[in-house]
Design an enzyme around this catalytic site. Structure first.
Site, PDB file in Angstrom:
ATOM      1  N   VAL A 109       0.588  -1.488  -0.182  1.00  0.00           N
ATOM      2  CA  VAL A 109      -0.428  -0.302   0.049  1.00  0.00           C
ATOM      3  C   VAL A 109       0.417   1.203   0.216  1.00  0.00           C
ATOM      4  O   VAL A 109       0.328   2.544  -0.539  1.00  0.00           O
ATOM      5  CB  VAL A 109      -1.092   0.087   1.676  1.00  0.00           C
ATOM      6  CG1 VAL A 109      -0.140  -0.119   2.193  1.00  0.00           C
ATOM      7  CG2 VAL A 109      -2.358   0.697   1.092  1.00  0.00           C
ATOM      8  N   ASP A 149      -3.064  -8.495   3.575  1.00  0.00           N
ATOM      9  CA  ASP A 149      -2.607  -7.204   4.825  1.00  0.00           C
ATOM     10  C   ASP A 149      -3.032  -7.780   6.473  1.00  0.00           C
ATOM     11  O   ASP A 149      -4.020  -8.916   6.051  1.00  0.00           O
ATOM     12  CB  ASP A 149      -4.676  -6.997   4.622  1.00  0.00           C
ATOM     13  CG  ASP A 149      -4.703  -5.356   5.389  1.00  0.00           C
ATOM     14  OD1 ASP A 149      -4.335  -4.802   6.428  1.00  0.00           O
ATOM     15  OD2 ASP A 149      -5.398  -5.126   4.819  1.00  0.00           O
ATOM     16  N   THR A 219       8.578   4.845  18.272  1.00  0.00           N
ATOM     17  CA  THR A 219       9.269   6.068  17.630  1.00  0.00           C
ATOM     18  C   THR A 219       9.600   6.615  18.058  1.00  0.00           C
ATOM     19  O   THR A 219       9.333   7.052  19.277  1.00  0.00           O
ATOM     20  CB  THR A 219       8.435   6.895  16.084  1.00  0.00           C
ATOM     21  OG1 THR A 219       8.925   8.462  16.344  1.00  0.00           O
ATOM     22  CG2 THR A 219       7.043   6.650  16.995  1.00  0.00           C
ATOM     23  N   SER A 254       0.744  13.600  17.284  1.00  0.00           N
ATOM     24  CA  SER A 254      -0.052  13.457  16.233  1.00  0.00           C
ATOM     25  C   SER A 254      -0.564  11.902  15.647  1.00  0.00           C
ATOM     26  O   SER A 254      -0.255  11.486  17.179  1.00  0.00           O
ATOM     27  CB  SER A 254       1.082  13.227  14.528  1.00  0.00           C
ATOM     28  OG  SER A 254       1.750  12.206  14.362  1.00  0.00           O
ATOM     29  N   TYR A 256      -0.583  10.280  14.284  1.00  0.00           N
ATOM     30  CA  TYR A 256       0.679   8.532  13.875  1.00  0.00           C
ATOM     31  C   TYR A 256       1.676   8.270  14.840  1.00  0.00           C
ATOM     32  O   TYR A 256       1.480   6.962  15.352  1.00  0.00           O
ATOM     33  CB  TYR A 256       1.525   9.387  12.948  1.00  0.00           C
ATOM     34  CG  TYR A 256       2.391   8.605  12.255  1.00  0.00           C
ATOM     35  CD1 TYR A 256       2.829   6.837  12.730  1.00  0.00           C
ATOM     36  CD2 TYR A 256       4.003   9.538  13.358  1.00  0.00           C
ATOM     37  CE1 TYR A 256       4.112   6.643  12.555  1.00  0.00           C
ATOM     38  CE2 TYR A 256       4.960   8.160  12.820  1.00  0.00           C
ATOM     39  CZ  TYR A 256       4.841   7.141  12.693  1.00  0.00           C
ATOM     40  OH  TYR A 256       6.444   6.753  12.801  1.00  0.00           O
ATOM     41  N   HIS A 257       2.041   9.329  15.702  1.00  0.00           N
ATOM     42  CA  HIS A 257       2.867   9.215  16.892  1.00  0.00           C
ATOM     43  C   HIS A 257       1.706   8.746  17.732  1.00  0.00           C
ATOM     44  O   HIS A 257       2.303   7.596  18.381  1.00  0.00           O
ATOM     45  CB  HIS A 257       3.599  10.578  17.479  1.00  0.00           C
ATOM     46  CG  HIS A 257       4.087  11.371  16.611  1.00  0.00           C
ATOM     47  ND1 HIS A 257       3.988  12.036  15.700  1.00  0.00           N
ATOM     48  CD2 HIS A 257       5.951  10.448  16.372  1.00  0.00           C
ATOM     49  CE1 HIS A 257       5.384  12.223  15.393  1.00  0.00           C
ATOM     50  NE2 HIS A 257       6.465  11.727  15.329  1.00  0.00           N
ATOM     51  N   LYS A 260       1.858   4.762  17.836  1.00  0.00           N
ATOM     52  CA  LYS A 260       2.484   3.936  18.472  1.00  0.00           C
ATOM     53  C   LYS A 260       2.364   4.094  19.705  1.00  0.00           C
ATOM     54  O   LYS A 260       2.991   3.298  19.943  1.00  0.00           O
ATOM     55  CB  LYS A 260       3.525   4.604  17.807  1.00  0.00           C
ATOM     56  CG  LYS A 260       4.135   4.715  16.092  1.00  0.00           C
ATOM     57  CD  LYS A 260       4.895   3.746  15.659  1.00  0.00           C
ATOM     58  CE  LYS A 260       5.336   3.540  14.543  1.00  0.00           C
ATOM     59  NZ  LYS A 260       5.804   2.430  14.224  1.00  0.00           N
ATOM     60  N   GLN A 283      12.646   4.214  17.238  1.00  0.00           N
ATOM     61  CA  GLN A 283      13.589   5.213  15.807  1.00  0.00           C
ATOM     62  C   GLN A 283      13.715   6.587  15.941  1.00  0.00           C
ATOM     63  O   GLN A 283      12.547   6.874  16.011  1.00  0.00           O
ATOM     64  CB  GLN A 283      13.708   3.784  14.614  1.00  0.00           C
ATOM     65  CG  GLN A 283      14.088   4.193  13.654  1.00  0.00           C
ATOM     66  CD  GLN A 283      14.138   3.356  12.841  1.00  0.00           C
ATOM     67  OE1 GLN A 283      15.274   2.715  12.097  1.00  0.00           O
ATOM     68  NE2 GLN A 283      13.330   3.436  11.400  1.00  0.00           N
TER      69      GLN A 283
END
Length: 472
Positions: A109, A149, A219, A254, A256-257, A260, A283
């Protein structure tokens, strides 16, 4: 082997250009979501670029006899989820070259994100099938491929059972903070995709291979920018006379963060409840293109994102320098983060696999090698660019993110180096790992993608596909 499960297989009849246009073991936005059609001229232009992959990538390979790389992974089966992505592809080849038996699981994707938003990698990349065939040709080593997936349990459970990995490396998530802030749809997608995929991985380990070691890519952004030192995952606190060691506080910046952060909590729970062995690698910002294996042949070259959605700060700066565009420093430029060369990323993964966590243990390693502010990065690029005759200018632009622009930042990162990591330092690798690629492929740069177009403050419920990549 290409595995065609009863469900979850991505087919050429389902998705535009799927044979050459997908990546990362994560779920695509549901098919009910309208996808922008490519104009005929855009399709033909993209086709020409794909057909010219081998001709365009002319950097001299700097590898000799791949098959002679250390075989210390012999007998260890490693599943790399998201193995067609930026970090995943480099990792899969690195491990395969060293004797590990590798299986890539990916629904491809990542390439489709580029189609949706009108983006493209700076370096021309081949299809995953051509990549794997070429790798076997130049190395003599086979990588298994499962296309599907991981959020689809029927597909993923079968793939996991068939391969029965000793370790699973989980890169397979939507990895961009700006992408998660485009609109409501992509915020929901990012959190659902990332969290559900990780939960499926945990259940696969519990029910199919309980002694499989999970190596999960987190992250450093989970921590935010606290006004105290950032420890490696846990912090010992004394409060009202009592002391405990607790997970380090998380302040994701965010959606996204925050996905995580949810992953880390779910993994920690699974280590306690089910005795899963897990290493969470927080990371830093990864830069670079060159690894020994990805330079073995033009068809193996890695992707290089420079746009405002998927391009990380340093990769963006280097491309801007190559094309004569001022380096776009967000806000005051004091934002400080941890960074590492992609050659260190692949080595960190191997170190984590070779030194597994114990059953029931949740280890956290902060995976970066150096800390820089955005201003310091710009200064390094300017100085190194001058060595190639580039006249690099720097400009400050309004910050599209909600973040501290001047702050304290001191993160610990000793555990991986104690286990043997020998870092590549930025100023030693700037030219060979970054600048020469940007200069060679600068004719592929689309200048309209350089400026940031996603503003944290303006994310709304209206789908924003057409305006996400190009700033007004």
């Amino acid at each position: 082997m290409l595995h065609a499960s009863k469900v979850g297989l991505v087919s050429t009849s389902q998705t535009v250009g799927v044979a050459n246009v997908h990546a990362n073991g994560v779920r695509s936005i549901p098919s009910s979501t309208p996808r922008p059609a490519l104009a005929r001229s855009q399709r033909s232009s993209r086709s020409r670029r794909e057909l010219n992959v081998a001709a365009a990538a002319t950097l001299e390979p700097k590898i000799q006899a791949i098959g002679s790389a250390s075989g210390n992974g012999a007998g260890t089966k490693v599943m790399v989820i998201g193995g067609d992505g930026y970090c995943g592809w480099a990792t899969a080849l690195h491990l395969s070259a060293r004797g590990y038996e590798v299986c890539i699981v990916d629904n491809l994707v990542r390439r489709n994100y580029d189609l949706q938003l009108g983006l493209d990698t700076l370096t021309p990349i081949a299809s995953i099938h051509d990549r794997i065939r070429k790798w076997q040709e130049v190395s003599g080593k086979h990588i298994q491929l499962e296309v599907g997936d991981i959020c689809d349990w029927e597909f993923f459970g079968e793939a996991f059972r068939n391969f029965s990995p000793d370790a699973v490396v989980h890169f397979g998530e939507q990895r961009s903070a700006p992408y998660s802030m485009i609109d409501r749809q992509r915020a929901v997608y990012t959190q659902t995709n990332n969290v559900v995929g990780t939960v499926n991985v945990l259940f696969a380990i519990k029910e199919i291979k309980p002694d499989c070691h999970l190596v999960k890519l987190g992250t450093m952004g989970e921590y935010g920018t606290p006004n105290i030192d950032i420890e490696e995952g846990f912090i010992t606190i004394t409060h009202n006379g009592r002391t405990d060691t607790l997970p380090y506080p998380k302040q994701g910046g965010s959606f996204y963060h925050l996905s995580k952060v949810h992953d880390s909590h779910n993994i920690h729970f699974a280590t306690k409840a089910w005795k899963v062995a897990a290493t969470d690698l927080n990371q830093g910002v990864v830069y670079g293109v060159r690894t020994e294996e990805t330079m073995a042949d033009p068809l193996l070259i890695n992707r290089y994102d420079y746009d405002g959605i998927f391009g990380t700060a340093l990769n963006r700066f280097v491309v801007q320098a190559a094309v004569g565009h001022p380096l776009t420093v967000y806000g005051k430029g004091g934002q400080t983060r941890g960074f590492l060369d992609i050659r260190d990323t692949v080595r960190c993964i191997q170190i984590a696999i070779d030194n597994p966590a114990k059953r029931g243990e949740m280890r956290v390693f902060n995976q970066f090698t150096e800390q820089f502010s955005v201003n310091q990065l710009a200064d390094v690029v300017k100085k190194e660019g001058a060595k190639l005759g580039l006249n690099v200018q720097v400009t400050n632009v309004p910050n599209p993110r909600v973040e501290a622009e001047e702050h304290y930042y001191n993160a610990k990162n000793t555990k991986l180096q104690e286990l043997g990591l020998q870092p590549h330092l930025l100023q030693d690798s700037m030219i060979d790992s970054l600048l020469e690629f940007a200069v060679q492929y600068k004719e592929r740069v689309r200048h309209e993608l350089i400026k940031p177009a996603v503003d944290w403050r303006k994310a709304g419920s209206k789908v924003n596909t057409m305006q996400a990549a190009v700033a007004k």
